[in-house]
Write an enzyme that holds these catalytic residues in place. Sequence first.
Site, PDB file in Angstrom:
ATOM      1  CB  CYS A   1      -1.139  -0.324   1.536  1.00 50.64           C
ATOM      2  SG  CYS A   1      -2.149   0.598   1.184  1.00 50.64           S
TER       3      CYS A   1
ATOM      4  CG  ASP B   1      -3.672   0.407  10.789  1.00 50.74           C
ATOM      5  OD1 ASP B   1      -3.005  -0.398  10.912  1.00 50.74           O
ATOM      6  OD2 ASP B   1      -3.845   0.809   9.570  1.00 50.74           O
TER       7      ASP B   1
HETATM    8  O1  LIG Z   1      -0.596   4.976   4.867  1.00 53.07           O
HETATM    9  C1  LIG Z   1      -0.910   6.549   4.546  1.00 53.07           C
HETATM   10  O2  LIG Z   1      -0.827   7.167   4.769  1.00 53.07           O
HETATM   11  C2  LIG Z   1      -2.175   5.974   5.619  1.00 53.07           C
HETATM   12  C3  LIG Z   1      -3.396   7.023   5.470  1.00 53.07           C
HETATM   13  C4  LIG Z   1      -4.757   7.067   5.243  1.00 53.07           C
HETATM   14  C5  LIG Z   1      -5.147   6.192   5.933  1.00 53.07           C
HETATM   15  C6  LIG Z   1      -4.299   4.937   5.189  1.00 53.07           C
HETATM   16  C7  LIG Z   1      -2.922   4.977   5.564  1.00 53.07           C
HETATM   17  N1  LIG Z   1      -2.492   3.419   5.521  1.00 53.07           N
HETATM   18  C8  LIG Z   1      -2.785   2.556   6.404  1.00 53.07           C
HETATM   19  O3  LIG Z   1      -2.753   2.108   6.911  1.00 53.07           O
HETATM   20  C9  LIG Z   1      -1.982   0.438   7.135  1.00 53.07           C
HETATM   21  C10 LIG Z   1      -1.253  -0.254   7.716  1.00 53.07           C
HETATM   22  O4  LIG Z   1       0.893   0.742   7.219  1.00 53.07           O
HETATM   23  P1  LIG Z   1       1.391   0.497   8.117  1.00 53.07           P
HETATM   24  O5  LIG Z   1       2.508  -0.106   7.099  1.00 53.07           O
HETATM   25  O6  LIG Z   1       2.129   0.428   9.461  1.00 53.07           O
HETATM   26  O7  LIG Z   1       2.720   1.433   7.027  1.00 53.07           O
HETATM   27  C11 LIG Z   1      -2.066  -0.233   5.933  1.00 53.07           C
HETATM   28  O8  LIG Z   1      -3.286  -0.836   5.167  1.00 53.07           O
HETATM   29  C12 LIG Z   1      -2.585   1.487   4.272  1.00 53.07           C
HETATM   30  O9  LIG Z   1      -3.706   0.515   3.515  1.00 53.07           O
END
Ligand SMILES: O=C(O)c1ccccc1N[C@@H]1O[C@H](COP(=O)(O)O)[C@@H](O)[C@H]1O
Length: 209
Positions: A6, A130
Amino acid sequence: MRVKICGITQPQQSLAIANLGATALGFICVQTSPRYVTIEQIRAAVSPLPDNIDKIGVFANSSILQISEVVQASNLTGVQLHGDETPEFCYQLRQILPNIEIIKALRVRNLQQLETTANYIDYVDSLLLDAYHPQQLGGTGKTLDWEMLQAYKPSRPWFLAGGLTPDNILTALNQIHPNGIDLSSGVERSPGDKDLDKVALLFAKLKSL
Ligand SMILES: O=C(O)c1ccccc1N[C@@H]1O[C@H](COP(=O)(O)O)[C@@H](O)[C@H]1O
């Protein structure tokens, strides 16, 4: 197992990441995120991808109209709802976008909150868990309490997200068995700039499962 990478912002990285083994790519449509991409950027990143790669737009508290405009203009195949969207909102969105995968993301603080995921089962295709962060919506690099998830078996497929990296992915998957995993900050050099070596290392680790 589905593997979603992502926060793609660079078109040249999207095909490279798909070729390394990702089954889904995510594009952040949340304007406050450092990984935010416009419709034009999504279109550029999505156009070289084969049909079998899921193209997911990540939204937080957008309106149904805003989401459907972006989905239709960017050829997305799914949406990830990462804000405070209700089951009713998911139901309404399904009426407008019947052929688009709906993934409801929940930022889980505790066991009681985990139980609220049951309210979404009838209205979404998949769930995504998350970690909770008081200031940020996502992409925080914060991990969930994996022990709490050991007994989690919803009647919808689910993704594990939150702070996953090539270093901790096997520890997580030895404890819990989601249908998919979702990584963002754990495979990047800086927000939105994916580190292809880290992505390759992730898939090498997954092969050993
Ligand atoms: O990544 C972003 O900036 C974000 C912003 C707003 C909503 C979701 C976002 N990202 C999502 O967050 C999770 C976990 O991320 P990480 O692996 O802990 O960095 C993932 O599902 C992204 O899609």
